[in-house]
Structures are given as structure tokens and as C-alpha cells.
Write a protein that holds these residues in place. Structure first.
Motif, PDB file in Angstrom:
ATOM      1  N   THR A 245       0.878  -1.087  -0.107  1.00  0.00           N
ATOM      2  CA  THR A 245      -0.202   0.016   0.071  1.00  0.00           C
ATOM      3  C   THR A 245       1.013   1.309  -0.005  1.00  0.00           C
ATOM      4  O   THR A 245       0.588   2.330  -0.669  1.00  0.00           O
ATOM      5  CB  THR A 245      -0.798   0.013   1.288  1.00  0.00           C
ATOM      6  OG1 THR A 245      -1.954  -1.142   1.199  1.00  0.00           O
ATOM      7  CG2 THR A 245      -1.725   1.326   0.978  1.00  0.00           C
TER       8      THR A 245
ATOM      9  N   THR B 258       2.555   1.434  -3.508  1.00  0.00           N
ATOM     10  CA  THR B 258       1.898   1.627  -4.953  1.00  0.00           C
ATOM     11  C   THR B 258       0.567   2.730  -4.748  1.00  0.00           C
ATOM     12  O   THR B 258       0.072   3.291  -5.862  1.00  0.00           O
ATOM     13  CB  THR B 258       1.254   0.300  -5.094  1.00  0.00           C
ATOM     14  OG1 THR B 258       0.218   0.091  -4.085  1.00  0.00           O
ATOM     15  CG2 THR B 258       2.245  -0.678  -5.423  1.00  0.00           C
ATOM     16  N   GLN B 259       0.277   3.162  -3.569  1.00  0.00           N
ATOM     17  CA  GLN B 259      -0.674   4.151  -3.203  1.00  0.00           C
ATOM     18  C   GLN B 259      -0.082   5.697  -3.121  1.00  0.00           C
ATOM     19  O   GLN B 259       0.970   5.853  -2.395  1.00  0.00           O
ATOM     20  CB  GLN B 259      -1.512   3.807  -2.311  1.00  0.00           C
ATOM     21  CG  GLN B 259      -2.472   2.471  -2.463  1.00  0.00           C
ATOM     22  CD  GLN B 259      -3.226   2.476  -3.467  1.00  0.00           C
ATOM     23  OE1 GLN B 259      -3.707   3.606  -3.961  1.00  0.00           O
ATOM     24  NE2 GLN B 259      -3.314   1.462  -4.006  1.00  0.00           N
TER      25      GLN B 259
ATOM     26  N   THR C 205      -4.161   8.751  -5.653  1.00  0.00           N
ATOM     27  CA  THR C 205      -4.897   7.544  -6.173  1.00  0.00           C
ATOM     28  C   THR C 205      -6.069   7.106  -5.003  1.00  0.00           C
ATOM     29  O   THR C 205      -6.687   6.616  -5.129  1.00  0.00           O
ATOM     30  CB  THR C 205      -3.868   6.293  -6.240  1.00  0.00           C
ATOM     31  OG1 THR C 205      -2.976   6.149  -5.201  1.00  0.00           O
ATOM     32  CG2 THR C 205      -2.995   6.729  -7.465  1.00  0.00           C
TER      33      THR C 205
ATOM     34  N   THR D  89       1.860   4.074 -12.775  1.00  0.00           N
ATOM     35  CA  THR D  89       1.820   4.527 -11.415  1.00  0.00           C
ATOM     36  C   THR D  89       0.220   4.034 -11.097  1.00  0.00           C
ATOM     37  O   THR D  89      -0.258   3.422 -10.077  1.00  0.00           O
ATOM     38  CB  THR D  89       2.196   5.632 -10.805  1.00  0.00           C
ATOM     39  OG1 THR D  89       3.543   5.692 -11.056  1.00  0.00           O
ATOM     40  CG2 THR D  89       1.647   5.791  -9.352  1.00  0.00           C
TER      41      THR D  89
ATOM     42  N   SER E   2      -1.554   0.924  -9.040  1.00  0.00           N
ATOM     43  CA  SER E   2      -2.481   1.364  -8.002  1.00  0.00           C
ATOM     44  C   SER E   2      -3.730   0.637  -7.947  1.00  0.00           C
ATOM     45  O   SER E   2      -4.185  -0.019  -7.098  1.00  0.00           O
ATOM     46  CB  SER E   2      -2.484   2.752  -7.623  1.00  0.00           C
ATOM     47  OG  SER E   2      -3.317   3.032  -6.577  1.00  0.00           O
TER      48      SER E   2
END
Length: 364
Positions: free
Chosen positions: A281, A284-285, A289, A349, A353
Motif C-alpha cells: 500500500t 503503490t498508493q 490514487t 503508477t 495502484s
């Protein structure tokens, strides 16, 4: 089914001159002899579905068969199409392991006790196989241990026992029910255990792993649903079963209800094996997002647009919206995320996400 048990059922049918079946104590079919023209709906269902219904089980158990030590006659119920039958309990060491059933609507069998030695032999075999299955189930659980020395010992013991032969497949089935699968309903070469609330199957390649997984999923779905299944192969050695299990867990985690997902089909979702939810998390977040995920329609639009490689026409058709509506949503997505959809890195990206987010929200 064990050849000896099949032979016992056929011998009992010949000895008493009646169609015979052998079921375990949970009324799962273990073996049956040829029936000729004599059969009823209860027997037909048992053969076709490999088990009796709960209604049949309740009726038959009401005659005390679970505690009986000798033959019990079950009268016919012609309103339900049930023929009369004899039940011979299959016992060993004062434990009931199953029932030998003989259709005998005309009550022609006058001395069913002649077949009790065969039932005793069947009880011994079923008791022995139940113990072997339990022992092997514990060894499979040890293969999945976090401790390398425990895994190594289990692998050595299973190898010495000659069960199973690599290469192997590993399957994980996630179900609300954690009651173990009935081993009589799976090929003898398949090893099963319940570990961390997962049903885990270790399947030799020779046993048609996909067929076994489908069978196991249907058995679990008879108790409750939904069932999510994951699959990994091949594991070239017993020592690699642990890693195969971890990958199969990821596949099961991403599967839809009633679906079996193969690790090789997961694509970028294989990252779920590489790190924990919190780490993924954070990786990738972004604040943008996370803001987008609060708007399900926009998140779906972005995911569909990226899945279709930015094809505006196909995205609009898939979402059943006008192209101008799509353009408006795409501008809102860029504003919310501070990402530019014409920039390759920004698209990557956002796509990563949105792909991982639904699975990171699950408890592992």
C-alpha cells in the motif's frame, strides 16, 4: 477407492445375493457392486453424487445404525420410492467407520450375519486408512511450517513413505467451512490438510490436478459458499511445496467466488507474494490514487481505460457512456490524482495502484 474395499463389497453382494454399497460414517460412497435391475432413488443418488442426502441420513440414523453392532433392517418407504434394505455396520475396535448396505425389499436375506466378518475386515481397512490419512495430513501441515527444520523433516518422512511422487501441484481453497475434506472422495494419492484456515491439497501431476481441485471445490460448495481456489505447479520436490503453497494462497486470494486461479495467470498480482499489504500500500498508493478510490465510478473508468491500453472508443463502449462523458471523466481523474494520462510513468503508477487496491483491502 481401495481395491480391497471394492473386493469386499463384491464378495458381500455375492454372498448375500443382493446389490451392495459401502459408505463411510458420513454417508459418502466408498465402493459399490453391480446392481442389475434392482435400484431405488436413494441408491441412485448415492452413486451419482457420491453421498446420500441429509434427509436420507437422518431417516437411516433414526434406526440406531451408528450404535449397532449387528445387521439392522430399514423398512421400505414406498411414498418416497425407497426400497427396504439391510444395514451392516462396519466397525473396528468398537468404532463405526461406515455401513454396508444391501437392497432387500422382499426380505430374502435371512442370515445377514454371514457377511459380518467381511464388515470387520472392511472396518480394519478403513480404520487403517483413516489413521494413515491423519498422519499424512499432519506431515503436510509440517511442510507448510514457517520453520525450515520442521519442513525438512516432514519432507524426509513423506519421501520415505513414498507419498506423493513429484512433480506436485499445490492448491488452496478458501471457504467459510474449515471442516476437513472427506478423503474418501478424493484420489488416494492426494494429500490434504487445513492450515491457517485454508484447505490445502498436495496433488501429484499423475492425478490430474485441475480435476481434483474442481472436485474439492464442489465438495466444499455443498457445505457452504463461496469458495475461492488458487493453484500452483509444478513443485519439483517436497521441499518446494511451502513456496508453492504461498503462491497458491495468492492465487486463491485474487480468485472470484467459484473460480480457480492459476499463479501463472496473475500477472502483476504476483507482487502480493513479494510483500505484505502495508508495504505494498505504501509503495503503490499515493494521496491522489487514494482520493480516486473514494469515487468508484471514476476508479472503474480509469481501470477500464488503462486495461484497454487507452483506447477511447472501446472504453466508452465497455462502460456504455458517450465519448464526451469519458473525456470529462478522464480530466477529473487527472485532477484528482495529479497524474497525466499521456505520461507513461504516470499511467503505470495509476494502473498498478488500481490493480492492486482491491486485493490489498482484504485480510490475508
Amino acid at each position: 477407492m481401495a481395491p480391497d474395499l471394492q473386493e469386499i463389497v463384491e464378495l458381500a453382494a455375492d454372498l448375500l445375493g443382493a446389490p451392495a454399497t459401502l459408505e463411510d460414517r458420513d454417508f459418502h460412497l466408498v465402493a459399490y457392486a453391480a446392481h442389475g435391475d434392482t435400484i431405488d432413488p436413494v441408491r441412485m443418488d448415492s452413486i451419482l453424487h457420491r453421498r446420500a442426502t441429509e434427509a436420507v441420513r437422518t431417516r437411516f440414523e433414526s434406526y440406531g445404525i451408528a450404535r449397532a453392532t449387528g445387521p439392522v433392517r430399514i423398512p421400505a418407504d414406498h411414498s418416497l420410492g425407497q426400497l427396504g434394505r439391510l444395514c451392516l455396520p462396519v466397525r473396528w475396535s468398537n468404532v463405526t467407520y461406515g455401513y454396508l448396505w444391501l437392497l432387500d425389499d422382499q426380505e430374502r436375506i435371512t442370515d445377514a450375519s454371514r457377511a459380518m466378518p467381511l464388515c470387520e475386515r472392511a472396518g480394519l481397512l478403513m480404520a487403517r486408512q483413516a489413521r494413515e490419512r491423519d498422519d499424512l495430513g499432519w506431515k503436510v501441515a509440517d511442510l507448510l511450517s514457517a520453520q525450515p527444520d520442521v519442513r525438512a523433516q516432514a519432507a524426509n518422512e513423506l519421501a520415505e513413505a513414498g507419498v506423493p511422487d513429484p512433480p506436485l501441484a499445490v492448491a488452496v481453497l478458501r471457504s467459510p467451512s474449515t471442516d476437513p475434506l472427506n478423503p474418501w472422495l478424493l484420489p488416494h494419492s492426494v494429500l490434504t490438510t487445513v492450515w491457517q484456515r485454508d484447505h490445502v491439497l498436495v496433488i501429484p501431476a499423475s492425478a490430474s490436478p485441475r480435476t481434483v481441485v474442481d472436485r474439492a471445490r464442489r465438495l466444499l460448495e455443498e457445505r457452504t459458499s463461496p469458495v475461492h481456489a488458487g493453484f500452483f505447479s509444478p513443485c519439483p520436490t517436497l521441499e518446494t511445496v511451502h513456496e508453492g503453497w504461498l503462491r497458491a494462497r495468492v492465487a486463491a486470494r485474487t480468485a472470484a467466488p467459484g473460480e480457480t486461479r492459476d499463479w501463472t495467470s496473475l500477472g502483476v498480482l504476483r507482487l502480493l507474494r513479494a510483500a505484505g499489504d502495508e508495504a505494498l500500500t505504501q509503495t503503490t498508493q499515493t494521496p491522489g490514487t487514494e482520493a480516486l478510490l473514494q469515487h468508484p465510478d471514476l476508479a472503474l473508468t480509469a481501470r477500464t481505460y488503462l486495461d484497454l491500453a487507452g483506447n477511447v472508443q472501446r472504453t466508452a463502449q465497455t462502460l456504455n457512456i458517450h465519448r464526451q462523458t469519458l473525456y470529462h471523466r478522464l480530466r477529473r481523474i487527472e485532477d484528482l490524482t495529479a497524474l497525466t494520462l499521456t505520461n507513461g510513468q504516470d499511467r503505470l503508477t495509476l494502473h498498478l495502484s488500481l490493480t492492486l487496491a482491491p486485493h490489498l483491502q482484504q485480510d490475508d
